[in-house]
Structures are given as C-alpha cells and as structure tokens.
Scaffold this motif. Structure first.
Motif, PDB file in Angstrom:
ATOM      1  N   GLU A  36     -10.374  -0.435  -0.921  1.00 26.59           N
ATOM      2  CA  GLU A  36      -9.065  -0.408  -1.560  1.00 26.59           C
ATOM      3  C   GLU A  36      -8.033  -1.155  -0.723  1.00 26.59           C
ATOM      4  N   LEU A  37      -8.128  -1.014   0.595  1.00 29.66           N
ATOM      5  CA  LEU A  37      -7.182  -1.702   1.476  1.00 29.66           C
ATOM      6  C   LEU A  37      -7.365  -3.215   1.395  1.00 29.66           C
ATOM      7  N   LEU A  38      -8.620  -3.666   1.390  1.00 31.66           N
ATOM      8  CA  LEU A  38      -8.888  -5.100   1.342  1.00 31.66           C
ATOM      9  C   LEU A  38      -8.568  -5.699  -0.014  1.00 31.66           C
ATOM     10  N   ALA A  39      -8.508  -4.878  -1.052  1.00 30.80           N
ATOM     11  CA  ALA A  39      -8.211  -5.383  -2.398  1.00 30.80           C
ATOM     12  C   ALA A  39      -6.720  -5.545  -2.649  1.00 30.80           C
ATOM     13  N   ARG A  40      -5.875  -5.133  -1.731  1.00 27.66           N
ATOM     14  CA  ARG A  40      -4.436  -5.246  -1.940  1.00 27.66           C
ATOM     15  C   ARG A  40      -3.993  -6.703  -1.884  1.00 27.66           C
ATOM     16  N   PRO A  41      -2.945  -7.050  -2.622  1.00 24.76           N
ATOM     17  CA  PRO A  41      -2.552  -8.464  -2.693  1.00 24.76           C
ATOM     18  C   PRO A  41      -2.028  -9.044  -1.391  1.00 24.76           C
ATOM     19  N   LEU A  42      -1.489  -8.197  -0.491  1.00 27.10           N
ATOM     20  CA  LEU A  42      -0.926  -8.704   0.761  1.00 27.10           C
ATOM     21  C   LEU A  42      -1.884  -8.568   1.941  1.00 27.10           C
ATOM     22  N   THR A  43      -3.155  -8.327   1.675  1.00 22.30           N
ATOM     23  CA  THR A  43      -4.118  -8.164   2.771  1.00 22.30           C
ATOM     24  C   THR A  43      -4.216  -9.430   3.616  1.00 22.30           C
ATOM     25  N   SER A  44      -4.374 -10.580   2.989  1.00 24.95           N
ATOM     26  CA  SER A  44      -4.478 -11.836   3.736  1.00 24.95           C
ATOM     27  C   SER A  44      -3.206 -12.105   4.545  1.00 24.95           C
ATOM     28  N   TYR A  45      -2.067 -11.839   3.946  1.00 24.50           N
ATOM     29  CA  TYR A  45      -0.775 -12.050   4.606  1.00 24.50           C
ATOM     30  C   TYR A  45      -0.678 -11.237   5.890  1.00 24.50           C
ATOM     31  N   HIS A  46      -1.009  -9.945   5.804  1.00 31.47           N
ATOM     32  CA  HIS A  46      -0.918  -9.088   6.985  1.00 31.47           C
ATOM     33  C   HIS A  46      -1.997  -9.411   8.015  1.00 31.47           C
ATOM     34  N   LEU A  47      -3.187  -9.791   7.562  1.00 31.78           N
ATOM     35  CA  LEU A  47      -4.253 -10.116   8.511  1.00 31.78           C
ATOM     36  C   LEU A  47      -3.917 -11.359   9.314  1.00 31.78           C
ATOM     37  N   VAL A  48      -3.417 -12.392   8.662  1.00 27.25           N
ATOM     38  CA  VAL A  48      -3.074 -13.620   9.391  1.00 27.25           C
ATOM     39  C   VAL A  48      -1.964 -13.345  10.399  1.00 27.25           C
TER      40      VAL A  48
END
Length: 481
Positions: A36-48
């Motif tokens: 569920e956490l990885l499916a959020r739309p801002l996951t890539s934004y926060h990871l980078v």
C-alpha cells in the motif's frame, strides 16, 4: 434468484485466485502495508528526495573522516577538502531545487547546448588538461579544477532521450534510425573521453547509451555488436596504457602484487575486513592514515566499511537500491517517451556507477577510478548528479495522482511563511476573489463573515490558506497544459 449471486461469487473467487493467496499473520500484514505504501502516488517523489539526502549527508561525514589526515599533512588544515565539498553541496542543493521545479520542455531543449559545451570542454581537456595518475581529465581554473566528462553524462541523457522521444512520436523508432545521429554523437563523446585516457567515464557513457537502447526496444544483435565494440576498445586501452595493464594484473592477483599494482585493492579489502559487523566507529579508521590511496574519493566505500562496518555498507547499498527503484518506477508509470527514456538513463548512470565503484572496492571489478555518486569527494561529479536527481523529482511530481496529492497536502512551511508575509511568489497575479453571489454574502451574519472570533483574524487566515490552495491548483493546471 441464485444465478446472479452465484455468478458474482464465482467472479470474486476468480479475482482472488488471480491475485494469489491473501497474506496471513504479522508478516502478511506488514507486506500488505508495504504494498500500500509503494502504491501511493508520491512514493517516487519521497524516495528520490529521501535517499539523495541520506546519501549526501553520509557522504559529507565520510569525506570529513577520510580526508582529514591527508588534508592536515598537505595543507595544515584537516577541514580543507571537507569545506570544498560543503561548498559543492551548497551550490548543488539549490541547483537540484531549481531543476525539480523546471518544466519538461526545459530539459528537452537543454540537452543540445549542454552537449555542445561538453564536447568543447572535452576538446579543451585534450590540449589544456592536467594529467594525474595516467588520466588527463581536469581543467584547472585558478583554485578550482573542472572535469568536463562529468557534465557530459547529463548531456548524453538529455540529448539522447529527446532525440529518441522525437523519433518515437513520429513513428520512426526502428533501430536503423538510431545510427544517425545518436550513435555518432555517443562515439564522439566516447572517443574524446578515451583520448583523455579516462576508461571509467567511457564505461558510464556506454551504460547510459545501452539504457536508452534498452528502453526503445533495440534488438539483441545491436546490443551484441555494441558490447563487442566496447570490449575491443577496452582491451585496446588496457594494452596501450601500462598502468591499466598493471591495474588488471593487480585485480587478478591482489595479494601476490599487494606491494605493487594490487596495493590499493589490498588495502581497501583490509579496511573493509577490519570493520566487522558495526565498524570501528566514525573517525576511528586506521587505513586512511596513508594506507588506502584516494580514500576520500574512489575508495571512500572502504573507509565507510571500516568505520561503520557491514551494517553501514548494507545501508548504503540499500539506499542506492531504493534510488534505482524510484527511478525505474518513474520510467514505468509515465506515458511520455522523453520522461521514460531520461529517467531510465539517469537510473542506469547513478546505479551503474555505484555498482562499478563498490565492485572495484570489494574486488569484484578492476579499479577504474569511478567515484561513488553523492558520497565521494568531488564537485565536478556531484553537481551534475544533483541536477539529474532534481530532474527526477520534477518527473516524479507529474506521475499519475501526484499533482493532486501535492495539492491536497497544501503548502509547505516555506510557502506558509511567505504567505504570512505577503510574498507568496505570485507577483502580478490577481488575488482570488470569492465567486459567491453578493446576496449570499450579505445574508451571512457579521461574525460569521469575520470568523469565529469576531475580530477578522480567522477570516484573514482562511483567506491566506485559500489563496495558497488556489495558486497551487493553478500551477497544477498549467503543468498539465
């Protein structure tokens, strides 16, 4: 009566079978939460952002620790190289922030002048460059030294991605269309870098090129031909340069040549081995006392392993893995060919360079002189890397659902502070005026129009919040257009 119900139950059962068994127990619940956490739309934004910040902070600490002894011996100031790295970070972070707010069109147009400047810089290196340890990579300008081959990586990413994206939109993406002008441009960069006797950067450029070809779906035979040419060029460069042949000998026979060609590799392995599980402690490493050459740059990972142990090295590897996952996630979730190509190429550049550097330190690959991104000392490598990561952040903000999530999150602390001061960065834009009819405004009680306190303060705060929200919505609409 039972027919539709039976059909619905059968469809639900089929969906469950396709999705697989439901997670059971604590581990299953944690796995479901992770999905569920990885499916959020801002996951890539926060990871980078998160991985870049952690690697950058860790890099500053390790540069200070690894360079302090040699800096004290050479300059009398143990913070000499650390302060230079801090200066590079102070320049790079605003550059990353600016790139994170630039539109996609800017990156598409920037690739061509940046490519020209990179070629000009590489030509200047051949005639005016300074040679160090067998490689001619730097142009010395006063107290600063510039390595033009580092911006050439970003130039190849932007130029190659725009070229292929334009052809993809026109329906001309056959591999024969790649021969001109992409392959000649890559060959020109590679030849200029090889003339400066920089094999490591040449390998990184080829990684970027292969990543672009992989995304556009080039045939396997083209990959095979390029890899064969790369192997031939690498073998030629090793044979014609004695110091490279010595590095290869030291890689194949580390301990037999530990006092000669294999000295750096042997000392690096001893540094990592002496770290144990949790390391000797930050700053307590012994191999940086003139044992490991270039401890602050090429072999900083060995000092990190000595002082932070196996756990510290695994954290660094995990951060690079998450950064690579975020880059590929951005490339997969977008429909724009330029974003897909450039995100995949940047990911191959940073993750591939990290793999080659770490592999050289632990003895898996020969020593190539490639720095560890975001961690090793060097502003010439740090600034293009931060600019590329800022571009990834800009792309991550345009993923499906990301603009709405950012708008719903509201303004950050900086935007709120500027709004309170009336400096919300919207100079010249007319304030948002309520569209409610005048009779509805007049019908409202006076205290309600002013706010719950009756003194107008609550209304002013709500007005500021509404202004900021409306401005964010307008930015989202402009970016979509």
């Amino acid at each position: 009566m039972t027919g539709p119900a039976t059909g619905s139950a059968g469809a639900a059962t089929a969906r469950k079978e396709r999705q697989g068994p439901e997670p059971v127990g604590w581990a299953g619940a944690q796995l479901a939460a992770l999905r569920e956490l990885l499916a959020r739309p801002l996951t890539s934004y926060h990871l980078v952002l998160g991985c870049s910040a952690l690697l950058l902070a860790l890099g500053l600490m390790m540069v200070l620790s690894a360079s302090s002894i040699e800096a004290l011996q050479r300059t009398g100031d143990p913070f000499y190289w650390f302060l230079k790295q801090v200066t590079s970070v102070a320049i790079g972070l605003p550059l990353m922030w600016v790139c994170s707010r630039l539109p996609q069109r800017f990156f598409r147009l920037a690739g061509y002048p940046l490519m020209g400047l990179s070629i000009l810089g590489l030509l200047m290196v051949i005639f005016l460059g300074q040679e160090l340890l067998g490689a001619q990579r730097w142009i010395v300008i006063g107290p600063f030294s510039v390595q033009p081959s580092e911006p050439a990586k970003l130039a190849l990413v932007l130029w190659g991605a725009d070229l292929l994206a334009t052809r993809a939109r026109a329906g001309r993406i056959e591999w024969r269309q790649l021969l001109i002008p992409l392959m000649p441009g890559v060959a020109l960069l590679a030849v200029l870098v090889m003339l400066g006797r920089d094999l490591g950067t040449t390998l990184v450029l080829m990684m970027i090129f292969l990543a672009l070809l992989w995304v556009v779906g080039a045939p396997v035979r083209l990959f095979g031909g390029i890899l064969a040419l790369l192997a031939l060029a690498t073998a030629t460069m090793i044979v014609v340069e004695p110091y490279r042949l010595g590095r290869l000998t030291g890689f194949m026979h580390v301990w037999e040549t530990a006092q000669n060609e294999g000295f750096q590799s042997a000392q690096g392995l001893m540094a990592i081995g002496s770290g144990g599980w949790f390391g000797l402690g930050l700053g307590a490493g012994r191999q940086k006392w003139n044992y490991v050459p270039h401890a602050e740059s090429d072999f900083i990972f060995s000092i990190l392993g000595e002082e932070l142990g196996l756990m510290g090295t695994l954290v660094v590897v995990a951060l690079f893995g998450l950064l690579g996952y975020a880059g590929l996630r951005i490339a997969i979730r977008t429909k724009d060919p330029f974003v897909r190509l450039s995100a995949a190429a940047v990911t191959a550049w940073i993750a591939g360079q990290a793999v080659v550097n770490i592999g050289a330190v632990i003895g898996v690959f020969p020593v190539t002189g490639i720095p560890l991104p975001l961690v090793s000392y060097g502003g010439s490598a740090l600034l293009p890397t931060l600019a590329a990561l800022g571009m990834l952040v800009s792309f991550a903000k345009q993923e499906p659902g990301a603009p709405e999530a950012l708008a719903a999150r509201g303004p950050g602390p900086v935007a709120r502070a500027l709004s309170w001061l009336g400096l919300n960065g919207r100079a010249g834009r007319r304030p948002v005026i309520s569209r409610a009819p005048a009779r509805q405004q007049a019908a409202r009680p006076r205290t309600a129009r002013r706010g719950t306190t009756g003194n107008g303060r609550g209304n002013i705060r709500e007005k500021i919040r509404e202004d900021v929200r409306e401005n964010i919505r307008e930015d989202v609409r402009e970016n979509r257009e």
